[in-house]
Scaffold this motif. Structure first.
Motif, PDB file in Angstrom:
ATOM      1  N   ARG A 154      70.964  73.495  28.352  1.00 57.44           N
ATOM      2  CA  ARG A 154      71.366  74.748  29.276  1.00 57.44           C
ATOM      3  C   ARG A 154      71.175  75.910  28.426  1.00 57.44           C
ATOM      4  N   PRO A 170      76.226  81.202  20.263  1.00 54.70           N
ATOM      5  CA  PRO A 170      75.763  80.400  18.868  1.00 54.70           C
ATOM      6  C   PRO A 170      75.853  78.826  19.077  1.00 54.70           C
ATOM      7  N   LEU A 171      74.953  78.303  18.439  1.00 54.57           N
ATOM      8  CA  LEU A 171      75.232  76.659  18.430  1.00 54.57           C
ATOM      9  C   LEU A 171      74.833  76.072  19.833  1.00 54.57           C
ATOM     10  N   LEU A 172      75.022  76.526  20.992  1.00 52.67           N
ATOM     11  CA  LEU A 172      75.227  75.840  22.077  1.00 52.67           C
ATOM     12  C   LEU A 172      73.809  75.623  22.411  1.00 52.67           C
ATOM     13  N   ARG A 218      78.564  65.300  15.881  1.00 52.22           N
ATOM     14  CA  ARG A 218      77.657  66.387  16.260  1.00 52.22           C
ATOM     15  C   ARG A 218      78.167  67.694  15.404  1.00 52.22           C
ATOM     16  N   ALA A 266      80.786  73.806  19.160  1.00 55.79           N
ATOM     17  CA  ALA A 266      80.501  75.274  18.486  1.00 55.79           C
ATOM     18  C   ALA A 266      81.647  75.951  18.140  1.00 55.79           C
ATOM     19  N   VAL A 309      70.241  69.716  19.979  1.00 56.44           N
ATOM     20  CA  VAL A 309      71.570  69.243  19.929  1.00 56.44           C
ATOM     21  C   VAL A 309      71.782  68.533  21.230  1.00 56.44           C
ATOM     22  N   PHE A 310      71.178  68.648  22.160  1.00 58.02           N
ATOM     23  CA  PHE A 310      71.453  68.026  23.534  1.00 58.02           C
ATOM     24  C   PHE A 310      70.725  66.826  23.588  1.00 58.02           C
TER      25      PHE A 310
END
Lengths: 416, 752
Positions: free
Chosen positions: A358, A16-18, B375, B344, A23-24
């Motif tokens: 990633r 999740p979320l990664l 974030r 996260a 995001v990056f």
């Protein structure tokens, strides 16, 4: 004995979320730094073309052919390290990422090992041969959090983006048919050419995970594309990229079932064993394809006319769009405004590496699945009967031979 | 009776016996009597075809066999697959007997590489061991047939009968294929066979068995693999560790790591633990996976493995992930992943923990906390960021500015770029260069120049210095010339510096001095980009750059013929008419005088005349479309001659659009389909240039779009072959490379 995939295929992408896009890419967020130090596994013709692209960052080259290795090293210049075994290259701590441009049967194994070694990966298209290999790549990229891209320019071209947008906007209307085409496969392969491999070529390592076959120039450099077990002919060489474009336009159906039927003409001379002509149909049941209104993708070799060697046609109730591949360019028929710049797959991948985007993503999943679906068409042709594959469970509906033909058990030390 | 005669008689007898046995099997076996005639005929014919080795016969027999195999596998198959399987197994036995009967005193490795088609292996001289050579070839052919047969058997054999393949595991020629067959078949029976093979298989095959047990997920093999992993056999031991990890059993469960274990094996051990943990996690065994990963994170593992472990903990939703990740914020190579997993982490109290730690921790950690809170879109982030803009440490100030989308204070960037922590150095340098580029674009050239020069002279990686040089190239400021000339001697950045020098000279007034400098650079620089830029600048000034282009090894003067329809038969006839032999394998006699094509060529009632074409630019490309106009599905030929003082190896660097065939001195050296584009050479072909004239004939097909090609010649090390040095325009064949005086003796009597 073989693991049925009892977990949903979304497991690999479920971190999740990664993996949320964007995001990056936020300000201040950096990943690997400006310079990406690359290692190059496979520096034949295509490998050297990719090496030219990233020459300044290349630190090592690897090939099982001494001539290719020398040419690759000469391209980079002084200071480049050379390896004959890609596992030694992967051990080098200063290498951030690897570009894999070996023949298809090596892609999955090298990609998985690269991810395990902490390297980001660029895999030349097609990404793999069978679903087992596709799952292994996706799993490794997700587990080890690596940036893994497949070098297909078509799906990322502005022309393909235009197609996806038109379809999403409903401009084509309900889809009636999606068809792709590629060039016919040649006949050839002279068994009298079987001989001892040249001293400059490590044939055992070249064959690697594929089934053993004696050395023959008509099986190696360039000609492996026409072998069923290795290149899969243009159904996979060209078809994987086009299938990926079609699947993405249809909303990338990764659930439900797909039934593949295929007819074609077997070669009448030589030992190259891919069909010279092929017509195949992938019919999806369940999943997003049905919702998009078209659940069938057609494939033919050769194509409908001489305008291009490969292409895709989306026929809707309102509009029809045609994509053609001309050389290295992808064009939409009738769109001459020059806005369709060609994608730079390597550049995109390097940007993703620097930004630290990633993990396995939908694009990688579609690319890997498309390659395996292309192989499934070849298998359906060879068996002479339709084959049904369950995208959720990985089963073949009791067709034992199809299941066994779609396995790639490896050989010797070269196993996934 | 002589030994040789005896061997011949025995061989003939064995072949007769084999055929008799096969015939007997076909005629007498009950299955054969009941099954359709085609099955037995096919199997028998296949056996005979293999012994015959005639290619068309083998191909046809193989195709018929395939049809039977795949028909037998259909769900509604009329015939019993078991019958076919039995027949194939019997054929395999027969071939195995045949193979054993071949008396070849060679190692298996030589046999594996012995030719299939009957050619002599170089190890065996036809004059010394003719019979042994023939036996080796026959044995190799039979073994390959057995491997193929094993593959087909694996497609027909019932899962429950996998044990029938066991005897072949000990066969050195068939062992690997048998292991692959068992893996392909799958099922419990195959699993049992492989487990049993751990005890009996010879050493090299045993490793393959171990690996296969892992990749096929045979959990019943865990006890046996554990025993091997605890054993003394080094490679088998570590293979077993890897296989166990794929089955979810970590190395830690098998044996404790010995401190004396070499680092590479210790890394393998750690990797096995990680892999096992990830497998357990995927299998849903969360607690075991979490425990294993937590333990692994505490090991002295490699950075990418720690990243994978943190990601694994995150995927499992572990409540301990932030605690572990905070320990790695200061570790280069892990920091980014650690920040990601904290972002996260959905566990309650994460932000409270970070806010508490913020005031009392080091600047790098503070910068990381700011990033995490931003974030996570924490409501406390804006306030902290505002405070941080005035923090006492530059790293925190820069991070706060960037996270708010503000430009960092310039004075903060340079110290961080030079002396900051590894993860901030790149960012700061990048930001500094961005500022310099913006200054250059805004016309503040003096400031921009100083900034680029500062980066150039700082202790930064070559890529940063190259970017600075690119900036100076864009400024094209003559004041930077001394600096550039110094850096042009640095091998890491010489190309970028030289390109910048070319840019400066290019904008200088068009006088003799500038032209002379550009000419000198174009001639002497080893950097293609700089040479190309210099040539382009000269061409823009109206100079004749053809000699320079030839000096770079490009063949510039061609004759082209066409257009012809892209029809295989017609093109084959044209190839012959032009005096060149297409087939690679055809014997081409060495010619003292290369074959010039006829001046005119007749084709389907029309006369075609060669047209002179000059390949321009860099790369020097023959633009066929410009000559003949736009065509699709057409073909054209190009011809050129190059003189060489002495025989040498060379490399063709090729640009082309679309498929191309190249002949050099009448011999086909390259053929390839598709297109690589005309922008830069992407293919290389090794050739030999003979003493005297060398003829290049090129056939380029047109699919669609651009149509052309270009050929550049270099030596094996990449240095261009100076074609300009070979050229002298006086031979009457306008535009074709001719010889200088020094070459005349070589070419006397070879006047074209």
């Amino acid at each position: 004995m073989h693991k049925q995939n009892t977990l949903t295929r979304r497991t690999f992408l479920a971190a999740p979320l990664l993996l949320a896009p964007g995001v990056f890419a936020q300000p201040g967020r950096r990943g690997a730094g400006d310079r990406v130090v690359t290692g190059h596994i496979g520096v034949g013709a295509r490998g050297r073309a990719l090496l030219e692209r990233v020459r300044h960052g290349a630190a090592a080259v690897c090939d099982v052919d001494e001539d290719h290795l020398a040419e690759g090293a000469a391209l980079v210049g002084a200071g480049v390290r050379v390896y004959r075994d890609y596992r030694e290259l992967l051990e080098q701590p200063d290498i951030d990422a690897v570009i894999i441009a070996t023949p298809d049967h090596w892609h999955a194994l090298q990609a998985v090992h690269a991810c395990e070694a902490g390297k980001d990966v660029y895999i030349e298209t097609p990404a793999c041969r069978v679903f087992e290999e596709a799952e292994a790549i996706l799993r490794a990229a997700a587990w080890y959090g690596r940036v893994a891209h497949v070098g297909a320019s078509g799906p990322r071209s502005a022309a393909a983006a235009f197609l996806r947008k038109r379809m999403r906007d409903g401009a084509l209307g309900p889809l009636r048919r999606v068809s792709c085409w590629g060039a016919a496969n040649p006949e050839g392969g002279d068994p009298a050419g079987n001989r001892r491999a040249p001293a400059t070529l490590d044939w055992d390592r070249w064959i690697g995970p594929s089934r053993w076959m004696p050395y023959n120039p008509d099986r190696s450099h360039g000609n492996w594309r026409w072998l069923f077990d290795i290149g899969g002919g243009n159904a996979r060489q060209q078809g994987a990229e086009l299938l990926q474009t079609a699947l993405e336009a249809l909303g990338a159906p990764h659930t439900g079932k797909v039934t593949v039927s295929a007819q074609g003409a077997a070669p009448s001379a030589g030992f190259w064993d891919c069909p010279t002509t092929l017509e195949a149909t992938w019919s999806f049941s369940g999943g997003a394809a049905e919702q998009a209104g078209a659940s069938t993708i057609h494939w033919r070799q050769p194509g409908p006319d001489d305008a291009s060697t490969a292409g895709l046609l989306s026929e809707g109730e309102i509009e029809t769009l045609r994509l053609d591949r001309c050389g290295d360019q992808w064009r939409v028929e009738g769109q001459d405004d020059g806005a369709h710049e060609d994608a730079d797959p390597v550049g995109r991948w390097l940007d993703a590496v620097r930004a630290g985007r990633r993990g396995a993503d939908a694009e990688l999943e579609t690319a890997c699945r498309a390659a395996a679906l292309a192989t499934l068409a070849n298998v359906a042709w060879r068996l002479g009967r339709p084959v049904t594959y369950d995208l959720d469970t990985g089963g073949y509906g009791g067709d034992t031979q199809a299941e066994r033909l779609m396995r790639a058990p490896g050989r010797g030390p070269y196993r996934l | 009776m002589s030994r040789r005669l005896k061997r011949c008689v025995l061989k003939g007898a064995r072949q007769t016996c084999f055929l008799a046995v096969l015939l007997a099997l076909v005629v007498l076996s009950p299955a054969a009597q009941e099954a359709a005639p085609s099955l037995d005929d096919c199997v028998a014919e296949f056996g005979r075809a293999l012994l015959d080795a005639e290619p068309a016969r083998v191909r046809d027999a193989r195709r018929e066999m395939e049809a039977l195999v795949f028909a037998a596998g259909a769900r509604d198959a009329a015939s019993d697959p078991g019958t076919l399987c039995d027949a194939l197994m019997r054929l395999l036995e027969s071939l195995t007997d045949e193979a054993r009967a071949v008396d070849v005193p060679l190692e298996d490795e030589a046999l594996r590489s012995a030719p299939y088609g009957g050619k002599m292996p170089p190890l065996l001289s036809i004059f010394a061991f003719p019979e042994a050579a023939r036996q080796a070839a026959a044995r190799a052919r039979i073994d390959q047939a057995r491997r193929d047969l094993m593959f087909w058997i694996s497609l027909v054999i019932d899962e429950g009968r996998a044990a029938a393949l066991a005897p072949h595991l000990n066969d050195s020629a068939l062992g690997e294929e048998t292991i692959s067959a068992l893996a392909r078949v799958g099922g419990e029976s195959a699993g049992r066979v492989l487990i049993e093979a751990l005890k009996t298989a010879p050493a090299p095959l045993r490793l393959s068995v171990i690996r296969t047990l892992g990749t096929c997920g045979i959990r019943d093999a865990v006890p046996a693999l554990t025993t091997i992993a605890r054993g003394e056999d080094g490679e088998a031991r570590w293979c077993a560790v890897d296989a166990l990890s794929v089955l979810g059993v970590p190395g830690t469960a098998v044996f404790p790591l010995d401190p004396r274990t070499p680092p590479s094996l210790a890394a393998r051990y750690a990797a096995s633990c990680l892999r096992a943990a990830l497998v357990l996690g995927d299998r849903g065994e969360r607690r075991d996976a979490e425990r294993l990963i937590e333990r692994f994170v505490d090991l002295n593992a490699r950075r990418h493995q720690i990243c994978a472990a943190l990601l694994g903990l995150s995927r499992l939703g572990s409540t301990a992930v932030t605690r572990h990740a905070l320990g790695f914020i200061g570790t280069p190579g892990v920091r980014a992943t650690a920040i990601d997993v904290i972002v996260a982490d959905c566990a309650p109290g994460v932000e409270d923990t970070l806010i508490k730690a913020y005031p009392v921790t080091d600047p790098s950690m503070q910068a990381a906390i700011l990033e995490v809170l931003t974030r996570r879109q924490s409501p406390r982030a804006p306030g902290l960021l505002q405070q941080a803009l005035n923090a006492s440490h530059a790293e925190v100030r820069v991070a706060a500015a960037r996270l708010q989308g503000l430009d960092p204070v310039e004075a903060d960037l340079w110290p961080l770029a030079e002396r900051g922590a590894p993860w901030i150095r790149h960012d700061a340098l990048r930001l500094f260069l961005e500022l310099a580029w913006r200054r250059a674009a805004a016309g503040q050239k003096d400031v921009a120049r100083e900034q680029f020069i500062a980066v150039l002279q700082g202790r930064f990686p070559p890529e940063a210095r190259r970017e600075a040089l690119n900036g100076l190239e864009r400024l094209a400021d003559a004041a930077t010339r001394p600096v550039l000339e110094r850096w042009a001697r640095d091998p890491d950045v010489a190309e970028a510096a030289t390109c910048a020098l070319v840019a400066i000279i290019s904008v200088a007034p068009d006088d003799e001095e500038a032209r002379g400098e550009l000419l000198e650079l174009a001639r002497t620089t080893p950097h293609e980009a700089a040479a190309s830029a210099a040539v382009t600048a000269l061409a823009a000034r109206g100079a004749d750059v053809a000699p320079l282009v030839r000096q770079q090894g490009y063949i510039t003067d061609w004759r082209v013929l066409g257009p012809f329809p892209n029809d295989a038969a017609a093109l084959a006839a044209l190839d012959a008419a032009l005096g060149h032999a297409p087939p690679r394998t055809a014997a081409v006699p060495r010619v003292a005088r290369p074959a010039d094509p006829p001046a005119t060529v007749s084709h389907e009632g029309a006369e075609f005349v060669w047209r002179d074409v000059h390949a321009a630019g860099l790369p020097a490309v023959v633009d066929i479309e410009a000559v003949f106009g736009p065509y699709t599905q057409a073909a054209a030929y190009g011809f050129a001659k190059v003189a060489q003082a002495q025989r040498c190896s060379a490399v063709i660097h090729l640009v082309r659009d679309d498929p191309i065939t190249i002949w050099v001195n009448g011999k086909q050296v390259y053929e390839s389909g598709g297109s690589r584009g005309l922008d830069a050479p992407q293919e290389r072909v090794h050739i030999t240039l003979e003493t005297g004239w060398n003829c290049f004939l090129v056939r380029v097909l047109q699919d669609a779009g651009p149509w052309g090609y270009g050929i550049r010649l270099t030596d094996r090390q990449g240095a261009p072959i100076d074609l300009e040095a070979q050229a002298m325009p006086d031979d009457g064949m306008a535009g074709i490379g001719v010889t200088r005086d020094a070459l005349r003796p070589v070419l006397s009597g070879d006047a074209p």
